[in-house]
Design a protein around this motif. Structure first.
Motif, PDB file in Angstrom:
ATOM      1  N   LEU A  45      28.193 -49.174  70.350  1.00  6.46           N
ATOM      2  CA  LEU A  45      29.531 -49.263  69.774  1.00  6.46           C
ATOM      3  C   LEU A  45      30.083 -50.693  69.816  1.00  6.46           C
ATOM      4  CD1 LEU A  45      31.255 -46.026  71.124  1.00  6.46           C
ATOM      5  CD2 LEU A  45      30.630 -46.532  68.759  1.00  6.46           C
ATOM      6  N   ASN A  46      29.422 -51.572  70.594  1.00  5.65           N
ATOM      7  CA  ASN A  46      29.860 -52.958  70.679  1.00  5.65           C
ATOM      8  C   ASN A  46      29.283 -53.823  69.563  1.00  5.65           C
ATOM      9  OD1 ASN A  46      31.492 -52.961  73.143  1.00  5.65           O
ATOM     10  ND2 ASN A  46      29.581 -52.429  74.174  1.00  5.65           N
ATOM     11  N   GLY A  47      28.564 -53.217  68.631  1.00  3.65           N
ATOM     12  CA  GLY A  47      27.999 -53.985  67.536  1.00  3.65           C
ATOM     13  C   GLY A  47      29.067 -54.611  66.657  1.00  3.65           C
ATOM     14  N   PRO A  48      28.696 -55.647  65.898  1.00  2.75           N
ATOM     15  CA  PRO A  48      29.674 -56.325  65.029  1.00  2.75           C
ATOM     16  C   PRO A  48      30.055 -55.470  63.841  1.00  2.75           C
ATOM     17  CG  PRO A  48      27.491 -57.184  64.620  1.00  2.75           C
ATOM     18  CD  PRO A  48      27.353 -56.244  65.786  1.00  2.75           C
ATOM     19  N   ASP A 101      33.295 -46.445  60.696  1.00  5.27           N
ATOM     20  CA  ASP A 101      32.743 -47.543  61.480  1.00  5.27           C
ATOM     21  C   ASP A 101      31.754 -47.049  62.532  1.00  5.27           C
ATOM     22  OD1 ASP A 101      34.099 -49.477  60.079  1.00  5.27           O
ATOM     23  OD2 ASP A 101      35.779 -49.581  61.478  1.00  5.27           O
ATOM     24  N   ILE A 102      32.091 -45.946  63.187  1.00  8.08           N
ATOM     25  CA  ILE A 102      31.190 -45.402  64.208  1.00  8.08           C
ATOM     26  C   ILE A 102      29.864 -44.991  63.585  1.00  8.08           C
ATOM     27  CG2 ILE A 102      30.850 -43.462  65.801  1.00  8.08           C
ATOM     28  CD1 ILE A 102      33.875 -43.629  66.386  1.00  8.08           C
ATOM     29  N   ARG A 103      29.918 -44.377  62.414  1.00 12.45           N
ATOM     30  CA  ARG A 103      28.684 -43.977  61.724  1.00 12.45           C
ATOM     31  C   ARG A 103      27.814 -45.195  61.431  1.00 12.45           C
ATOM     32  NH1 ARG A 103      27.085 -43.734  56.431  1.00 12.45           N
ATOM     33  NH2 ARG A 103      25.513 -42.128  55.906  1.00 12.45           N
ATOM     34  N   GLY A 104      28.437 -46.264  60.944  1.00 16.52           N
ATOM     35  CA  GLY A 104      27.676 -47.470  60.651  1.00 16.52           C
ATOM     36  C   GLY A 104      27.094 -48.105  61.902  1.00 16.52           C
ATOM     37  N   TYR A 128      24.165 -46.018  63.100  1.00 20.57           N
ATOM     38  CA  TYR A 128      22.994 -46.152  62.236  1.00 20.57           C
ATOM     39  C   TYR A 128      22.229 -47.432  62.588  1.00 20.57           C
ATOM     40  CZ  TYR A 128      20.109 -46.045  58.035  1.00 20.57           C
ATOM     41  OH  TYR A 128      19.051 -46.008  57.168  1.00 20.57           O
ATOM     42  N   VAL A 129      22.977 -48.527  62.814  1.00 25.04           N
ATOM     43  CA  VAL A 129      22.340 -49.811  63.092  1.00 25.04           C
ATOM     44  C   VAL A 129      21.926 -49.920  64.559  1.00 25.04           C
ATOM     45  CG1 VAL A 129      22.691 -52.306  63.145  1.00 25.04           C
ATOM     46  CG2 VAL A 129      23.562 -50.957  61.227  1.00 25.04           C
ATOM     47  N   GLY A 130      22.831 -49.501  65.475  1.00 28.42           N
ATOM     48  CA  GLY A 130      22.587 -49.719  66.893  1.00 28.42           C
ATOM     49  C   GLY A 130      21.789 -48.637  67.572  1.00 28.42           C
ATOM     50  N   ALA A 131      22.209 -47.385  67.426  1.00 26.96           N
ATOM     51  CA  ALA A 131      21.551 -46.295  68.131  1.00 26.96           C
ATOM     52  C   ALA A 131      20.217 -45.926  67.500  1.00 26.96           C
ATOM     53  CB  ALA A 131      22.462 -45.071  68.178  1.00 26.96           C
ATOM     54  N   ARG A 132      20.172 -45.881  66.164  1.00 31.37           N
ATOM     55  CA  ARG A 132      18.938 -45.507  65.474  1.00 31.37           C
ATOM     56  C   ARG A 132      18.036 -46.694  65.203  1.00 31.37           C
ATOM     57  NH1 ARG A 132      19.728 -42.004  60.253  1.00 31.37           N
ATOM     58  NH2 ARG A 132      17.469 -42.287  60.389  1.00 31.37           N
ATOM     59  N   GLY A 133      18.617 -47.882  65.211  1.00 26.10           N
ATOM     60  CA  GLY A 133      17.820 -49.067  64.939  1.00 26.10           C
ATOM     61  C   GLY A 133      17.410 -49.179  63.491  1.00 26.10           C
ATOM     62  N   PRO A 143      20.594 -51.906  57.919  1.00 32.91           N
ATOM     63  CA  PRO A 143      21.964 -51.709  57.448  1.00 32.91           C
ATOM     64  C   PRO A 143      21.987 -51.004  56.103  1.00 32.91           C
ATOM     65  CG  PRO A 143      21.640 -53.944  58.256  1.00 32.91           C
ATOM     66  CD  PRO A 143      20.282 -53.303  58.192  1.00 32.91           C
ATOM     67  N   ALA A 144      22.925 -50.097  55.947  1.00 29.29           N
ATOM     68  CA  ALA A 144      23.060 -49.377  54.687  1.00 29.29           C
ATOM     69  C   ALA A 144      23.562 -50.313  53.600  1.00 29.29           C
ATOM     70  CB  ALA A 144      24.020 -48.201  54.860  1.00 29.29           C
ATOM     71  N   THR A 145      23.262 -49.982  52.365  1.00 24.21           N
ATOM     72  CA  THR A 145      23.677 -50.822  51.240  1.00 24.21           C
ATOM     73  C   THR A 145      25.195 -50.947  51.209  1.00 24.21           C
ATOM     74  OG1 THR A 145      21.770 -50.092  49.971  1.00 24.21           O
ATOM     75  CG2 THR A 145      23.602 -51.094  48.744  1.00 24.21           C
ATOM     76  N   GLY A 146      25.655 -52.185  51.176  1.00 24.76           N
ATOM     77  CA  GLY A 146      27.095 -52.424  51.087  1.00 24.76           C
ATOM     78  C   GLY A 146      27.832 -52.250  52.396  1.00 24.76           C
ATOM     79  N   THR A 147      27.150 -51.902  53.482  1.00 26.38           N
ATOM     80  CA  THR A 147      27.833 -51.665  54.753  1.00 26.38           C
ATOM     81  C   THR A 147      27.062 -52.326  55.878  1.00 26.38           C
ATOM     82  OG1 THR A 147      28.515 -49.520  53.915  1.00 26.38           O
ATOM     83  CG2 THR A 147      28.790 -49.896  56.265  1.00 26.38           C
ATOM     84  N   PHE A 148      27.763 -53.042  56.766  1.00 30.44           N
ATOM     85  CA  PHE A 148      27.165 -53.647  57.943  1.00 30.44           C
ATOM     86  C   PHE A 148      25.996 -54.568  57.564  1.00 30.44           C
ATOM     87  CE2 PHE A 148      29.556 -51.429  61.103  1.00 30.44           C
ATOM     88  CZ  PHE A 148      29.991 -50.319  60.425  1.00 30.44           C
ATOM     89  N   ARG A 149      26.212 -55.397  56.551  1.00 29.71           N
ATOM     90  CA  ARG A 149      25.127 -56.254  56.107  1.00 29.71           C
ATOM     91  C   ARG A 149      25.155 -57.625  56.778  1.00 29.71           C
ATOM     92  NH1 ARG A 149      25.381 -55.867  49.660  1.00 29.71           N
ATOM     93  NH2 ARG A 149      27.564 -56.284  50.134  1.00 29.71           N
ATOM     94  N   HIS A 150      26.238 -57.972  57.427  1.00 28.66           N
ATOM     95  CA  HIS A 150      26.303 -59.284  58.064  1.00 28.66           C
ATOM     96  C   HIS A 150      27.288 -59.235  59.213  1.00 28.66           C
ATOM     97  CE1 HIS A 150      30.194 -59.833  56.063  1.00 28.66           C
ATOM     98  NE2 HIS A 150      29.618 -59.346  55.004  1.00 28.66           N
ATOM     99  N   ARG A 151      27.130 -60.184  60.107  1.00 25.91           N
ATOM    100  CA  ARG A 151      28.036 -60.262  61.248  1.00 25.91           C
ATOM    101  C   ARG A 151      29.381 -60.768  60.757  1.00 25.91           C
ATOM    102  NH1 ARG A 151      25.561 -59.806  66.093  1.00 25.91           N
ATOM    103  NH2 ARG A 151      27.362 -60.723  67.131  1.00 25.91           N
TER     104      ARG A 151
END
Length: 263
Positions: free
Chosen positions: A177-180, A229-232, A235-240, A243-251
């Motif tokens: 949950l601490n991901g950017p 935000d939690i879903r994103g 997806y990136v942090g817990a599942r590794g 990044p989904a298209t258009g979401t969480f693509r950059h810090r």
């Protein structure tokens, strides 16, 4: 002796001392205008000590050292108003609401929320400390307003003010949950909406049903925003996963005025 002198200097930061003095003056004015009792004075004193301690610590931990700056000064003024709102809400439990004073202070605080970011960008004084200071002031104002509105609408309104703090607590045990978080206009809009809606409900001018529906809509939007935000992050942090298209693509960059991060 040198250690004692350093400790005293840390306590006597002019910025935090000015903020504490300003809130003391505001409490005196509120007492003269509305008659603050013990509950209001106690809440105001606790708020003052808490802000003084946390802000002083943050200023001395920030690196590289830099001037307090005009944008942080605006945020400090807004925090002083939040302290006044806190005192009024606490007093409402003991001797009834002070609606006019509460609405006036909250309205000015919400207006200033749009000012400090502009000041930072125009003066080139954006900073991570400023973004965090701004965000914490916002979050606490929403928490206090939700407590006030809950008196008339029911305890479910507290979910609005508590949601961000629950998120922070959960992030301590769920590191992903601490991901950017990337910049999001929707997130900013939903966050700003909470203060406006709670202020409208606090005025008492809306019919009870309309106020309830408005606050429910704000809560639903907030749940959607956090859930998105939690879903994103999951997806990136817990599942590794990628990044989904258009979401969480950059810090995200920390933007003064409202941080694009939950914590």
């Amino acid at each position: 002796m040198a250690l004692i002198g350093t400790y005293e200097a840390r306590l006597l930061r002019p910025e935090t001392a000015a903020g504490a003095g300003g809130l003391a003056v505001l409490l005196v004015l509120l007492d003269a205008a509305t008659g603050l009792g013990a509950a209001g004075w106690l809440a105001g004193a606790v708020f003052t000590v808490g802000v003084w301690t946390l802000l002083t610590r943050a200023l001395h931990r920030s690196w590289p050292p830099r001037p307090f700056g005009p944008a942080n000064t605006v945020t400090l003024l807004r925090t002083t108003l939040v302290g006044g709102v806190t005192a009024l809400v606490a007093e409402s439990f003991a001797s009834g609401p002070r609606t006019t004073a509460l609405v006036a202070l909250t309205a000015v605080a919400l207006v200033l929320d749009a000012v400090d970011g502009q000041v930072a960008r125009r003066t080139g004084t954006e900073s991570a400390l400023g973004a965090r200071f701004d965000m914490e002031a916002d979050a606490f104002l929403i928490l206090v307003l939700s407590v006030h509105v809950a008196l008339s609408q029911g305890p479910w309104v507290l979910a609005i003010g508590a949601m961000r703090y629950v998120f922070v607590a959960a992030a301590r045990t769920l590191p992903w949950l601490n991901g950017p978080l990337p910049p999001s206009t929707a997130r900013k809009t939903v966050a700003a909406l909470q203060g406006v809606v709670l202020l409208a409900a606090a005025t008492g001018l809306l019919p009870p049903v309309a106020a309830r529906l408005l606050v429910l809509a704000a809560l639903a939007a907030l749940v959607w925003s956090f859930g998105r935000d939690i879903r994103g992050l999951w997806y990136v942090g817990a599942r590794g996963g990628a990044p989904a298209t258009g979401t969480f693509r950059h810090r995200s960059a920390v933007v003064r005025g409202r941080a694009d991060e939950r914590v």
